[in-house]
Design a protein around this motif. Sequence first.
Motif, PDB file in Angstrom:
ATOM      1  N   HIS B  80       0.850  -1.191   0.000  1.00 21.40           N
ATOM      2  CA  HIS B  80       0.000   0.000   0.000  1.00 21.40           C
ATOM      3  C   HIS B  80       0.884   1.240   0.000  1.00 21.40           C
ATOM      4  O   HIS B  80       1.877   1.303   0.736  1.00 21.40           O
ATOM      5  CB  HIS B  80      -0.900   0.029   1.235  1.00 21.40           C
ATOM      6  N   HIS B  81       0.537   2.228  -0.838  1.00 24.24           N
ATOM      7  CA  HIS B  81       1.283   3.495  -0.877  1.00 24.24           C
ATOM      8  C   HIS B  81       0.309   4.621  -0.586  1.00 24.24           C
ATOM      9  O   HIS B  81      -0.770   4.677  -1.167  1.00 24.24           O
ATOM     10  CB  HIS B  81       1.931   3.692  -2.251  1.00 24.24           C
ATOM     11  N   ARG B  82       0.708   5.496   0.327  1.00 27.83           N
ATOM     12  CA  ARG B  82      -0.149   6.635   0.662  1.00 27.83           C
ATOM     13  C   ARG B  82       0.236   7.830  -0.204  1.00 27.83           C
ATOM     14  O   ARG B  82       1.412   7.982  -0.572  1.00 27.83           O
ATOM     15  CB  ARG B  82       0.026   6.978   2.140  1.00 27.83           C
ATOM     16  N   ILE B  83      -0.737   8.670  -0.549  1.00 23.51           N
ATOM     17  CA  ILE B  83      -0.468   9.919  -1.257  1.00 23.51           C
ATOM     18  C   ILE B  83      -1.136  11.081  -0.511  1.00 23.51           C
ATOM     19  O   ILE B  83      -1.903  10.860   0.414  1.00 23.51           O
ATOM     20  CB  ILE B  83      -0.957   9.873  -2.723  1.00 23.51           C
ATOM     21  N   GLY B  84      -0.821  12.305  -0.950  1.00 27.68           N
ATOM     22  CA  GLY B  84      -1.322  13.490  -0.261  1.00 27.68           C
ATOM     23  C   GLY B  84      -0.253  14.052   0.667  1.00 27.68           C
ATOM     24  O   GLY B  84       0.920  13.674   0.579  1.00 27.68           O
ATOM     25  N   ARG B  85      -0.656  14.956   1.549  1.00 30.56           N
ATOM     26  CA  ARG B  85       0.311  15.585   2.447  1.00 30.56           C
ATOM     27  C   ARG B  85       0.688  14.650   3.589  1.00 30.56           C
ATOM     28  O   ARG B  85      -0.180  14.000   4.181  1.00 30.56           O
ATOM     29  CB  ARG B  85      -0.288  16.877   3.019  1.00 30.56           C
ATOM     30  N   MET B  86       1.983  14.566   3.867  1.00 36.55           N
ATOM     31  CA  MET B  86       2.444  13.767   4.995  1.00 36.55           C
ATOM     32  C   MET B  86       3.468  14.526   5.806  1.00 36.55           C
ATOM     33  O   MET B  86       4.298  15.250   5.270  1.00 36.55           O
ATOM     34  CB  MET B  86       3.032  12.441   4.504  1.00 36.55           C
ATOM     35  N   GLU B  87       3.390  14.335   7.125  1.00 32.80           N
ATOM     36  CA  GLU B  87       4.303  15.008   8.045  1.00 32.80           C
ATOM     37  C   GLU B  87       5.499  14.102   8.336  1.00 32.80           C
ATOM     38  O   GLU B  87       5.472  12.910   8.030  1.00 32.80           O
ATOM     39  CB  GLU B  87       3.562  15.337   9.354  1.00 32.80           C
ATOM     40  N   ILE B  88       6.524  14.670   8.942  1.00 35.64           N
ATOM     41  CA  ILE B  88       7.715  13.901   9.320  1.00 35.64           C
ATOM     42  C   ILE B  88       7.290  12.713  10.190  1.00 35.64           C
ATOM     43  O   ILE B  88       6.508  12.875  11.128  1.00 35.64           O
ATOM     44  CB  ILE B  88       8.709  14.788  10.114  1.00 35.64           C
ATOM     45  N   GLY B  89       7.790  11.537   9.860  1.00 37.66           N
ATOM     46  CA  GLY B  89       7.477  10.339  10.636  1.00 37.66           C
ATOM     47  C   GLY B  89       6.262   9.581  10.143  1.00 37.66           C
ATOM     48  O   GLY B  89       6.038   8.447  10.563  1.00 37.66           O
ATOM     49  N   ASP B  90       5.470  10.182   9.257  1.00 41.87           N
ATOM     50  CA  ASP B  90       4.320   9.470   8.706  1.00 41.87           C
ATOM     51  C   ASP B  90       4.790   8.339   7.787  1.00 41.87           C
ATOM     52  O   ASP B  90       5.815   8.460   7.112  1.00 41.87           O
ATOM     53  CB  ASP B  90       3.428  10.416   7.881  1.00 41.87           C
ATOM     54  N   ALA B  91       4.013   7.273   7.736  1.00 42.54           N
ATOM     55  CA  ALA B  91       4.331   6.146   6.846  1.00 42.54           C
ATOM     56  C   ALA B  91       3.798   6.447   5.452  1.00 42.54           C
ATOM     57  O   ALA B  91       2.602   6.695   5.272  1.00 42.54           O
ATOM     58  CB  ALA B  91       3.709   4.871   7.380  1.00 42.54           C
ATOM     59  N   SER B  92       4.690   6.427   4.455  1.00 37.22           N
ATOM     60  CA  SER B  92       4.277   6.702   3.076  1.00 37.22           C
ATOM     61  C   SER B  92       4.052   5.420   2.294  1.00 37.22           C
ATOM     62  O   SER B  92       3.286   5.403   1.334  1.00 37.22           O
ATOM     63  CB  SER B  92       5.333   7.555   2.371  1.00 37.22           C
ATOM     64  N   VAL B  93       4.741   4.350   2.687  1.00 36.90           N
ATOM     65  CA  VAL B  93       4.584   3.080   1.968  1.00 36.90           C
ATOM     66  C   VAL B  93       4.727   1.922   2.960  1.00 36.90           C
ATOM     67  O   VAL B  93       5.531   1.998   3.898  1.00 36.90           O
ATOM     68  CB  VAL B  93       5.614   2.969   0.809  1.00 36.90           C
ATOM     69  N   ALA B  94       3.911   0.892   2.773  1.00 40.94           N
ATOM     70  CA  ALA B  94       3.994  -0.299   3.628  1.00 40.94           C
ATOM     71  C   ALA B  94       3.951  -1.548   2.753  1.00 40.94           C
ATOM     72  O   ALA B  94       3.152  -1.627   1.814  1.00 40.94           O
ATOM     73  CB  ALA B  94       2.844  -0.317   4.633  1.00 40.94           C
ATOM     74  N   ILE B  95       4.847  -2.468   3.057  1.00 45.86           N
ATOM     75  CA  ILE B  95       4.934  -3.728   2.305  1.00 45.86           C
ATOM     76  C   ILE B  95       4.923  -4.874   3.313  1.00 45.86           C
ATOM     77  O   ILE B  95       5.667  -4.844   4.288  1.00 45.86           O
ATOM     78  CB  ILE B  95       6.251  -3.789   1.488  1.00 45.86           C
ATOM     79  N   ALA B  96       4.073  -5.855   3.090  1.00 47.46           N
ATOM     80  CA  ALA B  96       4.091  -7.068   3.903  1.00 47.46           C
ATOM     81  C   ALA B  96       4.357  -8.240   2.976  1.00 47.46           C
ATOM     82  O   ALA B  96       3.730  -8.345   1.912  1.00 47.46           O
ATOM     83  CB  ALA B  96       2.763  -7.250   4.632  1.00 47.46           C
ATOM     84  N   ALA B  97       5.298  -9.088   3.353  1.00 49.48           N
ATOM     85  CA  ALA B  97       5.626 -10.264   2.545  1.00 49.48           C
ATOM     86  C   ALA B  97       5.649 -11.490   3.446  1.00 49.48           C
ATOM     87  O   ALA B  97       6.231 -11.465   4.529  1.00 49.48           O
ATOM     88  CB  ALA B  97       6.979 -10.087   1.856  1.00 49.48           C
ATOM     89  N   ALA B  98       5.003 -12.545   2.990  1.00 46.40           N
ATOM     90  CA  ALA B  98       4.943 -13.786   3.756  1.00 46.40           C
ATOM     91  C   ALA B  98       5.511 -14.920   2.916  1.00 46.40           C
ATOM     92  O   ALA B  98       5.315 -14.953   1.701  1.00 46.40           O
ATOM     93  CB  ALA B  98       3.503 -14.095   4.133  1.00 46.40           C
ATOM     94  N   SER B  99       6.242 -15.831   3.575  1.00 50.43           N
ATOM     95  CA  SER B  99       6.790 -16.978   2.845  1.00 50.43           C
ATOM     96  C   SER B  99       7.050 -18.123   3.820  1.00 50.43           C
ATOM     97  O   SER B  99       7.079 -17.913   5.028  1.00 50.43           O
ATOM     98  CB  SER B  99       8.097 -16.588   2.126  1.00 50.43           C
ATOM     99  N   PRO B 100       7.220 -19.333   3.317  1.00 47.64           N
ATOM    100  CA  PRO B 100       7.478 -20.465   4.198  1.00 47.64           C
ATOM    101  C   PRO B 100       8.759 -20.264   5.024  1.00 47.64           C
ATOM    102  O   PRO B 100       8.818 -20.642   6.188  1.00 47.64           O
ATOM    103  CB  PRO B 100       7.620 -21.650   3.234  1.00 47.64           C
TER     104      PRO B 100
END
Lengths: 81, 157
Positions: B80-100
């Motif tokens: 997921h990638h966020r757009i719009g205004r973001m302040e210092i410390g805000d999360a702009s992108v999150a990636i979750a990966a699962a594997s054996p």
Amino acid sequence: MRVTVRLFARLRDLVGTGELQRDAPGGATVGAVWAGLVAEYPELSPYEKSISCAVNADYSRFTAAVADGDEVAFLPPVSGG
Amino acid sequence: MVSLTAITTTMLDTGALVRALDTTGIGAVTTFIGLVRDHNLGRRVLHLEYEAYEALAVKGLDRIVSESLEQWPSVRIAIHHRIGRMEIGDASVAIAAASPHRGEAFAASRYAIERIKQIVPIWKHEYFEGGDVWIEGATADPDNTEARAQALKIACA
């Protein structure tokens, strides 16, 4: 024919809008649409070597033909993450 | 149901991203969160504004998920990638990966963030002390096999 041109980031700032309608001759390519835009807004010309383009929200090439009603987008180098 | 890929204006929820993954047979989950940093190239950053060509950006994220599956068939990944205004410390992108096993999850996660920076039409507008600037990185070309190989090399380093 008529196409919708979409511009983003610095390109949008340079032109002052992110979306415009432009006429193009039948059989025109993405490159021709860009050339028409540069003739109108010469400040875009330095971007020619670094931009990407898309037609109807799929990456495309400057040599691709456009059709009436297409959305043609010009994208400066990306900086997500 | 949380979708595996998204461009959103709302705050990112990494937990929801992890829960969106099918964890059948999974032994490891990695999460990567990109944050808005308070400095860049010697400038004191005040805030960022992210812009996207949304229709194409979502397709770009979907493509990265497909490429990851091609490379690591047992990995499940959500971005997921966020757009719009973001302040210092805000999360702009999150990636979750699962594997054996953990190796593929770490690698796929790193591959995904490198590919985001190469091919997803998102732009940062940086507002810093004394001015503002559009950040311009890579000329996006998903078919550039050299760029893709470079991302894979970094992921597997």
